[in-house]
Design a protein around this motif. Sequence first.
Motif: not given
Length: 313
Positions: A80-96
């Motif tokens: 998968m595109n690295i940009l998608f990884y970054l967006c999902v990881g960004f949401l994950q850390f914000i939620s944490v």
Amino acid sequence: MDVSSSPTIQYQVLVVAAGLTFLAGFLINVFIVAVTICEWKKGRPVSKTDQVITSLGITRMIFQGACLLLIIIYTYVPGMNILFYLCVGFLQFISVYSNIWLSTLLSVVFCLQIFTLHNVFFLRLKTFVLQRVSHLIMAVLVVSIIYTFCNSFMQLMTIVFSTMSQNSIQEIYDDVVYGLRISALIFLFNAPFLIYIISSVLLIFYLYHHIRRMKSQSNGTSRLDTYYKTIKFTGFSLFCSTVFIIFAQASKYCFYVFGFLGYYFFWQIFPTLHSMYLIYVTVKLRSQVSNMVLLMKTKCCYPKAPEETETRL
């Protein structure tokens, strides 16, 4: 053989099992948020505690959705595109980070509402916090977004500097980044966790002292069950938050011990258990669950008669 590129049958079974637990946790938090929204749309007042619980449910929905996406992508779509990884990881850390601070805020609000102290400082603190719960929730979200963005920027700059030759500028940069990460770790993890521990322990001791006083006076013993339930809820909430924070701080070690799938499975199971316990101890949420179960039993046990269906047709 690389598991991520060609997962075995056993691993796929584990992925399905983990996905089902993520989905169950997601639906539990959807239920919590939906009940509050329905109450608000009906014009009923939403308490300060309900505001924090609803915000906590939204952050956990985002966290569990992001973790489930990462598991699916890692297992079935490794390219998968690295940009998608970054967006999902960004949401994950914000939620944490939001989850940690909102759990602390819920403990503080719960503590302030139950305490009946008449100290001037306590009364001012109680008024300040309870009158600005919505503002504190927004502040938690803003701080989480800013820190996640800054942390991502620092990681990107670390990768850039690591490609350069060793020099004094890189050493200075590494020292600055290390200092900022330590400060952020203290502020975003240890500080709210310390507040959480203090408020929870004070609440437990206060309720325990109140129970002993009521027993000595031999009056109002019928209300002791409520105090015991509150103590159990406070202790269980502190336990779930402690494990959640440990998994967040010791991610590398937990990855090594449990693996990618096991890490995310155990990391999300404790917020789910806490949300289930929230439904159990909250009268409004528990009554809605009872109504849903009763409605399902009614539809299953008393289906529409064929004559009525034919007549309506």
